[in-house]
Motif scaffolding. Structure first.
Motif, PDB file in Angstrom:
ATOM      1  N   SER A  89      52.212 -51.165 -13.833  1.00  0.00           N
ATOM      2  CA  SER A  89      53.427 -51.840 -13.366  1.00  0.00           C
ATOM      3  C   SER A  89      53.062 -52.998 -12.447  1.00  0.00           C
ATOM      4  CB  SER A  89      54.408 -50.868 -12.711  1.00  0.00           C
ATOM      5  OG  SER A  89      53.835 -50.223 -11.621  1.00  0.00           O
ATOM      6  N   THR A 107      56.139 -46.683 -13.806  1.00  0.00           N
ATOM      7  CA  THR A 107      54.724 -46.634 -14.154  1.00  0.00           C
ATOM      8  C   THR A 107      54.358 -45.291 -14.774  1.00  0.00           C
ATOM      9  OG1 THR A 107      52.469 -46.754 -13.266  1.00  0.00           O
ATOM     10  CG2 THR A 107      54.137 -45.831 -11.811  1.00  0.00           C
ATOM     11  N   SER A 119      51.289 -44.277 -14.140  1.00  0.00           N
ATOM     12  CA  SER A 119      50.095 -44.004 -13.322  1.00  0.00           C
ATOM     13  C   SER A 119      50.268 -42.826 -12.379  1.00  0.00           C
ATOM     14  CB  SER A 119      49.764 -45.228 -12.465  1.00  0.00           C
ATOM     15  OG  SER A 119      49.400 -46.316 -13.253  1.00  0.00           O
ATOM     16  N   LYS A 120      51.486 -42.437 -12.064  1.00  0.00           N
ATOM     17  CA  LYS A 120      51.667 -41.430 -11.037  1.00  0.00           C
ATOM     18  C   LYS A 120      52.007 -40.089 -11.710  1.00  0.00           C
ATOM     19  CE  LYS A 120      50.540 -44.693  -8.281  1.00  0.00           C
ATOM     20  NZ  LYS A 120      51.281 -45.796  -7.739  1.00  0.00           N
TER      21      LYS A 120
HETATM   22  C1  PLP Z   1      51.094 -47.104  -7.558  1.00  0.00           C
HETATM   23  C2  PLP Z   1      52.208 -48.079  -7.415  1.00  0.00           C
HETATM   24  C3  PLP Z   1      52.445 -49.082  -8.363  1.00  0.00           C
HETATM   25  C4  PLP Z   1      51.412 -49.486  -9.364  1.00  0.00           C
HETATM   26  O1  PLP Z   1      51.379 -48.787 -10.448  1.00  0.00           O
HETATM   27  P1  PLP Z   1      50.477 -49.221 -11.683  1.00  0.00           P
HETATM   28  O2  PLP Z   1      51.393 -48.969 -12.805  1.00  0.00           O
HETATM   29  O3  PLP Z   1      49.300 -48.320 -11.654  1.00  0.00           O
HETATM   30  O4  PLP Z   1      50.106 -50.668 -11.565  1.00  0.00           O
HETATM   31  C5  PLP Z   1      53.575 -49.862  -8.256  1.00  0.00           C
HETATM   32  N1  PLP Z   1      54.403 -49.723  -7.222  1.00  0.00           N
HETATM   33  C6  PLP Z   1      54.194 -48.807  -6.271  1.00  0.00           C
HETATM   34  C7  PLP Z   1      55.145 -48.700  -5.149  1.00  0.00           C
HETATM   35  C8  PLP Z   1      53.082 -47.969  -6.330  1.00  0.00           C
HETATM   36  O5  PLP Z   1      52.847 -47.111  -5.344  1.00  0.00           O
END
Ligand code: PLP
Length: 354
Positions: free
Chosen positions: A90, A211, A213-214
Protein backbone atom coordinates in the motif's frame (compact mmCIF):
# COMPACT_ATOMS: atom_id res chain seq x y z
CA UNK A 1 37.93 12.29 -18.05
CA UNK A 2 37.41 15.61 -16.31
CA UNK A 3 34.10 16.63 -14.78
CA UNK A 4 33.22 20.27 -14.40
CA UNK A 5 33.72 21.36 -10.82
CA UNK A 6 30.43 21.49 -8.95
CA UNK A 7 30.75 24.00 -6.19
CA UNK A 8 27.21 25.19 -5.54
CA UNK A 9 25.09 22.86 -7.66
CA UNK A 10 24.16 19.34 -6.62
CA UNK A 11 22.87 16.91 -9.25
CA UNK A 12 19.96 16.08 -6.88
CA UNK A 13 16.58 17.81 -6.67
CA UNK A 14 17.07 20.57 -4.08
CA UNK A 15 13.94 19.51 -2.16
CA UNK A 16 15.38 16.01 -1.66
CA UNK A 17 17.77 17.40 0.94
CA UNK A 18 14.70 17.57 3.22
CA UNK A 19 13.97 13.85 2.89
CA UNK A 20 15.31 11.46 5.49
CA UNK A 21 15.83 7.95 4.20
CA UNK A 22 13.28 5.67 5.92
CA UNK A 23 15.58 3.28 7.74
CA UNK A 24 14.32 1.97 11.09
CA UNK A 25 16.55 -0.63 12.72
CA UNK A 26 15.78 -3.90 10.94
CA UNK A 27 18.82 -5.83 12.17
CA UNK A 28 17.63 -9.44 12.46
CA UNK A 29 16.51 -10.21 15.99
CA UNK A 30 15.36 -13.56 17.47
CA UNK A 31 11.93 -12.18 18.40
CA UNK A 32 10.97 -9.28 16.11
CA UNK A 33 7.92 -7.37 17.34
CA UNK A 34 8.81 -4.17 15.52
CA UNK A 35 6.86 -4.05 12.24
CA UNK A 36 3.26 -5.21 12.90
CA UNK A 37 3.39 -8.06 10.38
CA UNK A 38 1.55 -11.36 10.96
CA UNK A 39 3.62 -13.13 13.63
CA UNK A 40 1.81 -16.42 13.07
CA UNK A 41 3.41 -16.63 9.62
CA UNK A 42 2.21 -17.08 6.05
CA UNK A 43 -1.38 -18.26 5.46
CA UNK A 44 -1.11 -21.96 4.42
CA UNK A 45 -2.83 -21.77 1.02
CA UNK A 46 -0.81 -18.72 0.04
CA UNK A 47 2.37 -20.61 0.97
CA UNK A 48 1.28 -23.54 -1.17
CA UNK A 49 0.44 -21.27 -4.10
CA UNK A 50 3.95 -19.82 -3.98
CA UNK A 51 5.46 -23.30 -4.08
CA UNK A 52 3.21 -24.43 -6.92
CA UNK A 53 3.85 -21.32 -9.00
CA UNK A 54 7.54 -22.16 -9.06
CA UNK A 55 10.04 -20.52 -11.33
CA UNK A 56 7.91 -20.86 -14.46
CA UNK A 57 5.74 -17.94 -13.41
CA UNK A 58 8.61 -15.47 -13.49
CA UNK A 59 9.80 -15.67 -17.08
CA UNK A 60 6.94 -13.47 -18.35
CA UNK A 61 5.60 -10.15 -17.15
CA UNK A 62 2.76 -10.20 -14.66
CA UNK A 63 -0.60 -8.75 -15.65
CA UNK A 64 -0.48 -5.00 -16.25
CA UNK A 65 -2.80 -3.94 -13.43
CA UNK A 66 -3.43 -7.21 -11.56
CA UNK A 67 -6.93 -7.62 -13.01
CA UNK A 68 -7.58 -11.03 -11.44
CA UNK A 69 -6.58 -9.76 -8.02
CA UNK A 70 -8.73 -6.67 -8.51
CA UNK A 71 -11.69 -8.94 -9.19
CA UNK A 72 -11.12 -10.91 -5.99
CA UNK A 73 -10.64 -7.77 -3.90
CA UNK A 74 -13.75 -6.19 -5.41
CA UNK A 75 -15.80 -9.25 -4.49
CA UNK A 76 -14.53 -9.09 -0.94
CA UNK A 77 -15.23 -5.34 -0.62
CA UNK A 78 -18.64 -5.59 -2.29
CA UNK A 79 -17.74 -3.14 -5.07
CA UNK A 80 -17.05 -3.37 -8.81
CA UNK A 81 -13.50 -4.05 -10.04
CA UNK A 82 -13.22 -0.52 -11.49
CA UNK A 83 -13.27 0.72 -7.89
CA UNK A 84 -10.03 -1.11 -6.99
CA UNK A 85 -6.41 -0.16 -7.62
CA UNK A 86 -3.55 -2.42 -6.52
CA UNK A 87 0.11 -1.69 -5.90
CA UNK A 88 3.51 -2.91 -4.76
CA UNK A 89 2.43 -2.67 -1.13
CA UNK A 90 0.00 0.00 0.00
CA UNK A 91 3.08 2.24 0.22
CA UNK A 92 3.05 2.25 -3.58
CA UNK A 93 -0.67 3.05 -3.66
CA UNK A 94 -0.24 5.90 -1.14
CA UNK A 95 2.73 7.33 -3.05
CA UNK A 96 0.91 7.09 -6.38
CA UNK A 97 -2.26 8.65 -4.93
CA UNK A 98 -0.41 11.61 -3.42
CA UNK A 99 1.22 12.17 -6.80
CA UNK A 100 -2.05 11.78 -8.72
CA UNK A 101 -4.07 14.29 -6.72
CA UNK A 102 -1.67 17.18 -6.17
CA UNK A 103 0.70 19.30 -8.26
CA UNK A 104 4.25 19.99 -7.07
CA UNK A 105 4.10 22.71 -4.43
CA UNK A 106 0.64 21.71 -3.15
CA UNK A 107 0.12 20.75 0.48
CA UNK A 108 -0.62 17.36 2.03
CA UNK A 109 -2.19 17.46 5.50
CA UNK A 110 -0.99 14.67 7.81
CA UNK A 111 -2.00 14.07 11.44
CA UNK A 112 0.85 13.97 13.93
CA UNK A 113 1.69 11.40 15.12
CA UNK A 114 0.81 9.13 12.23
CA UNK A 115 2.39 6.96 9.52
CA UNK A 116 5.98 8.19 9.09
CA UNK A 117 6.09 7.42 5.35
CA UNK A 118 3.51 10.04 4.36
CA UNK A 119 5.67 13.18 4.80
CA UNK A 120 8.41 11.31 2.92
CA UNK A 121 6.08 10.43 0.03
CA UNK A 122 4.87 14.05 -0.04
CA UNK A 123 8.40 15.39 -0.40
CA UNK A 124 9.38 12.68 -2.90
CA UNK A 125 6.61 14.08 -5.10
CA UNK A 126 7.51 17.74 -4.62
CA UNK A 127 4.63 18.39 -2.20
CA UNK A 128 4.69 20.05 1.18
CA UNK A 129 3.60 17.97 4.17
CA UNK A 130 1.68 19.97 6.80
CA UNK A 131 1.65 18.20 10.16
CA UNK A 132 -1.55 18.70 12.18
CA UNK A 133 -1.29 17.55 15.81
CA UNK A 134 -3.82 15.01 17.03
CA UNK A 135 -5.37 16.38 20.24
CA UNK A 136 -3.89 14.57 23.25
CA UNK A 137 -1.88 12.59 20.70
CA UNK A 138 -4.89 10.58 19.47
CA UNK A 139 -7.96 12.74 18.68
CA UNK A 140 -8.55 13.92 15.10
CA UNK A 141 -8.97 17.72 14.92
CA UNK A 142 -11.28 18.03 11.90
CA UNK A 143 -11.24 21.87 11.98
CA UNK A 144 -7.45 22.02 11.98
CA UNK A 145 -7.19 19.44 9.19
CA UNK A 146 -9.68 21.34 7.02
CA UNK A 147 -8.07 24.70 7.84
CA UNK A 148 -4.89 23.63 6.05
CA UNK A 149 -6.79 23.86 2.75
CA UNK A 150 -4.59 20.97 1.62
CA UNK A 151 -5.24 19.32 -1.76
CA UNK A 152 -4.73 15.95 -0.15
CA UNK A 153 -5.71 15.03 3.40
CA UNK A 154 -4.26 11.81 4.80
CA UNK A 155 -5.94 10.03 7.71
CA UNK A 156 -5.05 6.68 9.26
CA UNK A 157 -7.56 4.63 11.30
CA UNK A 158 -6.65 2.65 13.33
CA UNK A 159 -3.78 5.10 13.48
CA UNK A 160 -0.15 3.99 13.38
CA UNK A 161 1.66 4.32 15.83
CA UNK A 162 -1.05 5.14 18.40
CA UNK A 163 -3.39 2.23 17.57
CA UNK A 164 -6.67 4.10 18.16
CA UNK A 165 -9.59 4.41 15.77
CA UNK A 166 -10.29 7.99 14.73
CA UNK A 167 -13.68 9.35 15.76
CA UNK A 168 -16.13 8.39 13.00
CA UNK A 169 -18.01 11.71 13.06
CA UNK A 170 -14.77 13.71 12.74
CA UNK A 171 -13.62 11.53 9.83
CA UNK A 172 -16.99 11.94 8.13
CA UNK A 173 -16.79 15.72 8.50
CA UNK A 174 -13.33 15.83 6.93
CA UNK A 175 -14.57 13.64 4.07
CA UNK A 176 -17.65 15.83 3.47
CA UNK A 177 -15.84 19.18 3.66
CA UNK A 178 -12.36 18.50 2.24
CA UNK A 179 -11.59 20.68 -0.79
CA UNK A 180 -9.63 17.86 -2.46
CA UNK A 181 -9.09 14.16 -1.91
CA UNK A 182 -9.09 12.32 1.42
CA UNK A 183 -6.91 9.24 1.71
CA UNK A 184 -8.01 7.03 4.59
CA UNK A 185 -5.34 4.44 5.39
CA UNK A 186 -6.97 1.33 6.87
CA UNK A 187 -3.89 -0.90 7.01
CA UNK A 188 -5.13 -2.25 10.39
CA UNK A 189 -8.90 -2.28 9.79
CA UNK A 190 -8.91 -6.12 9.89
CA UNK A 191 -8.19 -5.89 13.62
CA UNK A 192 -10.75 -3.16 14.30
CA UNK A 193 -13.92 -5.12 13.57
CA UNK A 194 -15.12 -2.64 10.95
CA UNK A 195 -14.07 -0.17 8.30
CA UNK A 196 -15.16 3.13 6.74
CA UNK A 197 -16.44 1.67 3.49
CA UNK A 198 -19.89 3.28 4.03
CA UNK A 199 -18.28 6.68 3.52
CA UNK A 200 -17.72 5.82 -0.14
CA UNK A 201 -21.44 6.50 -0.57
CA UNK A 202 -21.11 10.12 0.48
CA UNK A 203 -17.94 11.00 -1.39
CA UNK A 204 -16.33 10.20 -4.73
CA UNK A 205 -13.14 11.88 -3.49
CA UNK A 206 -12.34 9.32 -0.81
CA UNK A 207 -9.68 6.65 -1.27
CA UNK A 208 -9.61 3.78 1.26
CA UNK A 209 -6.15 2.15 1.37
CA UNK A 210 -5.67 -1.43 2.53
CA UNK A 211 -2.77 -3.85 2.63
CA UNK A 212 -2.09 -7.59 2.64
CA UNK A 213 1.07 -7.01 4.72
CA UNK A 214 -0.50 -7.07 8.16
CA UNK A 215 -3.46 -9.42 8.84
CA UNK A 216 -2.84 -11.38 5.60
CA UNK A 217 0.80 -12.16 6.35
CA UNK A 218 2.25 -11.25 2.95
CA UNK A 219 4.48 -8.24 3.75
CA UNK A 220 7.45 -9.70 1.87
CA UNK A 221 5.42 -9.99 -1.33
CA UNK A 222 4.30 -6.33 -1.27
CA UNK A 223 0.59 -6.30 -2.07
CA UNK A 224 -1.59 -3.30 -1.28
CA UNK A 225 -4.74 -1.82 -2.74
CA UNK A 226 -7.25 0.97 -2.47
CA UNK A 227 -11.01 1.31 -2.96
CA UNK A 228 -12.62 4.44 -4.35
CA UNK A 229 -14.76 5.94 -7.10
CA UNK A 230 -13.79 4.69 -10.60
CA UNK A 231 -12.43 8.08 -11.77
CA UNK A 232 -10.29 8.42 -8.64
CA UNK A 233 -8.96 4.89 -8.93
CA UNK A 234 -8.18 5.39 -12.64
CA UNK A 235 -6.04 8.43 -11.76
CA UNK A 236 -4.09 6.46 -9.14
CA UNK A 237 -3.53 3.64 -11.62
CA UNK A 238 -2.15 6.09 -14.19
CA UNK A 239 0.18 7.56 -11.59
CA UNK A 240 1.22 4.09 -10.42
CA UNK A 241 2.14 2.59 -13.78
CA UNK A 242 2.04 -1.04 -14.99
CA UNK A 243 3.41 -4.32 -13.54
CA UNK A 244 3.58 -3.25 -9.89
CA UNK A 245 2.14 -6.47 -8.43
CA UNK A 246 4.52 -9.28 -9.39
CA UNK A 247 3.30 -12.64 -10.68
CA UNK A 248 4.05 -14.64 -7.53
CA UNK A 249 2.55 -11.98 -5.29
CA UNK A 250 -0.69 -11.96 -7.28
CA UNK A 251 -1.04 -15.76 -7.04
CA UNK A 252 -0.36 -15.85 -3.33
CA UNK A 253 -2.72 -12.94 -2.69
CA UNK A 254 -5.50 -14.70 -4.61
CA UNK A 255 -5.00 -17.83 -2.51
CA UNK A 256 -4.98 -15.83 0.71
CA UNK A 257 -8.22 -14.08 -0.23
CA UNK A 258 -9.83 -17.36 -1.14
CA UNK A 259 -8.99 -20.46 0.87
CA UNK A 260 -7.14 -18.70 3.68
CA UNK A 261 -9.98 -16.44 4.86
CA UNK A 262 -10.82 -18.70 7.84
CA UNK A 263 -7.15 -18.92 8.83
CA UNK A 264 -6.80 -15.13 8.67
CA UNK A 265 -10.00 -14.59 10.67
CA UNK A 266 -8.82 -16.97 13.40
CA UNK A 267 -5.40 -15.30 13.66
CA UNK A 268 -7.03 -11.86 13.81
CA UNK A 269 -9.26 -13.04 16.68
CA UNK A 270 -6.20 -14.36 18.50
CA UNK A 271 -4.33 -11.09 17.92
CA UNK A 272 -7.25 -9.13 19.38
CA UNK A 273 -7.35 -11.39 22.49
CA UNK A 274 -3.59 -11.14 22.98
CA UNK A 275 -3.65 -7.37 22.45
CA UNK A 276 -6.10 -6.99 25.35
CA UNK A 277 -4.10 -9.39 27.51
CA UNK A 278 -0.85 -7.51 26.74
CA UNK A 279 -2.56 -4.23 27.67
CA UNK A 280 -3.59 -5.72 31.02
CA UNK A 281 -0.02 -6.95 31.67
CA UNK A 282 1.35 -3.46 30.97
CA UNK A 283 -1.25 -1.81 33.20
CA UNK A 284 -0.30 -4.26 35.95
CA UNK A 285 3.20 -2.73 35.68
CA UNK A 286 1.73 0.74 36.40
CA UNK A 287 2.03 1.73 32.72
CA UNK A 288 -0.71 3.34 30.62
CA UNK A 289 -0.83 1.69 27.17
CA UNK A 290 -3.08 3.48 24.68
CA UNK A 291 -6.33 1.66 23.80
CA UNK A 292 -5.64 -0.13 20.51
CA UNK A 293 -7.86 -1.32 17.65
CA UNK A 294 -4.86 -2.68 15.72
CA UNK A 295 -2.38 -5.56 16.09
CA UNK A 296 0.04 -3.51 18.16
CA UNK A 297 0.10 -1.59 21.41
CA UNK A 298 1.76 1.76 22.06
CA UNK A 299 2.92 2.33 25.61
CA UNK A 300 4.30 5.70 26.72
CA UNK A 301 7.65 5.20 28.44
CA UNK A 302 10.30 7.83 29.18
CA UNK A 303 13.64 6.71 27.74
CA UNK A 304 11.94 4.25 25.37
CA UNK A 305 14.87 4.22 22.91
CA UNK A 306 17.32 3.06 25.60
CA UNK A 307 14.91 0.37 26.81
CA UNK A 308 14.42 -0.85 23.22
CA UNK A 309 18.20 -0.98 22.70
CA UNK A 310 18.63 -3.12 25.85
CA UNK A 311 15.76 -5.36 24.77
CA UNK A 312 17.44 -5.93 21.41
CA UNK A 313 20.50 -7.23 23.24
CA UNK A 314 18.13 -9.64 24.98
CA UNK A 315 16.83 -10.80 21.57
CA UNK A 316 13.52 -8.90 21.42
CA UNK A 317 12.95 -6.05 18.95
CA UNK A 318 10.21 -3.47 19.51
CA UNK A 319 9.83 -0.06 17.87
CA UNK A 320 10.83 2.95 19.99
CA UNK A 321 9.47 6.46 19.36
CA UNK A 322 10.97 9.63 20.77
CA UNK A 323 8.99 12.72 21.81
CA UNK A 324 5.67 11.96 20.09
CA UNK A 325 3.41 15.04 20.36
CA UNK A 326 1.37 14.95 23.61
CA UNK A 327 2.60 11.40 24.28
CA UNK A 328 6.37 11.66 24.67
CA UNK A 329 8.67 8.66 24.35
CA UNK A 330 6.93 5.36 23.71
CA UNK A 331 7.38 1.73 22.68
CA UNK A 332 5.24 0.13 19.97
CA UNK A 333 4.88 -3.62 20.39
CA UNK A 334 3.47 -5.86 17.64
CA UNK A 335 1.03 -8.48 18.92
CA UNK A 336 1.47 -12.15 18.02
CA UNK A 337 1.20 -15.62 19.61
CA UNK A 338 1.22 -15.38 23.41
CA UNK A 339 4.53 -17.21 23.61
CA UNK A 340 6.13 -14.20 21.88
CA UNK A 341 4.32 -11.77 24.16
CA UNK A 342 5.70 -13.68 27.15
CA UNK A 343 9.21 -13.27 25.72
CA UNK A 344 8.51 -9.57 25.31
CA UNK A 345 7.39 -9.20 28.93
CA UNK A 346 10.43 -11.04 30.22
CA UNK A 347 12.88 -8.90 28.21
CA UNK A 348 10.94 -5.75 29.01
CA UNK A 349 11.01 -6.40 32.75
CA UNK A 350 14.74 -6.97 32.62
CA UNK A 351 15.48 -3.97 30.36
CA UNK A 352 13.18 -1.55 32.20
CA UNK A 353 14.69 -2.49 35.58
CA UNK A 354 18.09 -1.06 34.57
C1 PLP B 1 2.38 -1.10 7.40
C2 PLP B 1 1.64 0.11 6.95
C3 PLP B 1 1.44 0.41 5.60
C4 PLP B 1 2.26 -0.23 4.52
O1 PLP B 1 1.84 -1.37 4.10
P1 PLP B 1 2.48 -2.06 2.82
O2 PLP B 1 1.29 -2.55 2.13
O3 PLP B 1 3.35 -3.14 3.35
O4 PLP B 1 3.24 -1.05 2.01
C5 PLP B 1 0.62 1.45 5.25
N1 PLP B 1 0.07 2.23 6.18
C6 PLP B 1 0.26 2.01 7.49
C7 PLP B 1 -0.37 2.90 8.47
C8 PLP B 1 1.06 0.95 7.91
O5 PLP B 1 1.30 0.78 9.21
Amino acid sequence: MQFAAHTDTSPMRASYSQIDLYAPDRTPCATDLSDNTNLWGVPPHAARALGDAGAAAVTRYPSLYASELKGALAGRAGVTADMIVTGCGSDDVLDSAIRAFAEPGDRVAVPDPSFAMIPIFARMNGLEPVLVPLRDGTVLDADAMLATGARVIYLCSPNNPTGNLLDAAAVERVVREAPGVVILDEAYADFAGGDARDLLRISDRLLLCRTMSKAYGLAGLRVGYAVGAPALVAAVEKSRGPYKVNALAERAALAALGDDEDWVRARVAEAVDNRERLGAELRARALAPLPSAANFVLVPLPGAAAVAARMRELGVAVRPFTALPSIGDALRISVGPWELMARFLEAFDEAAAC
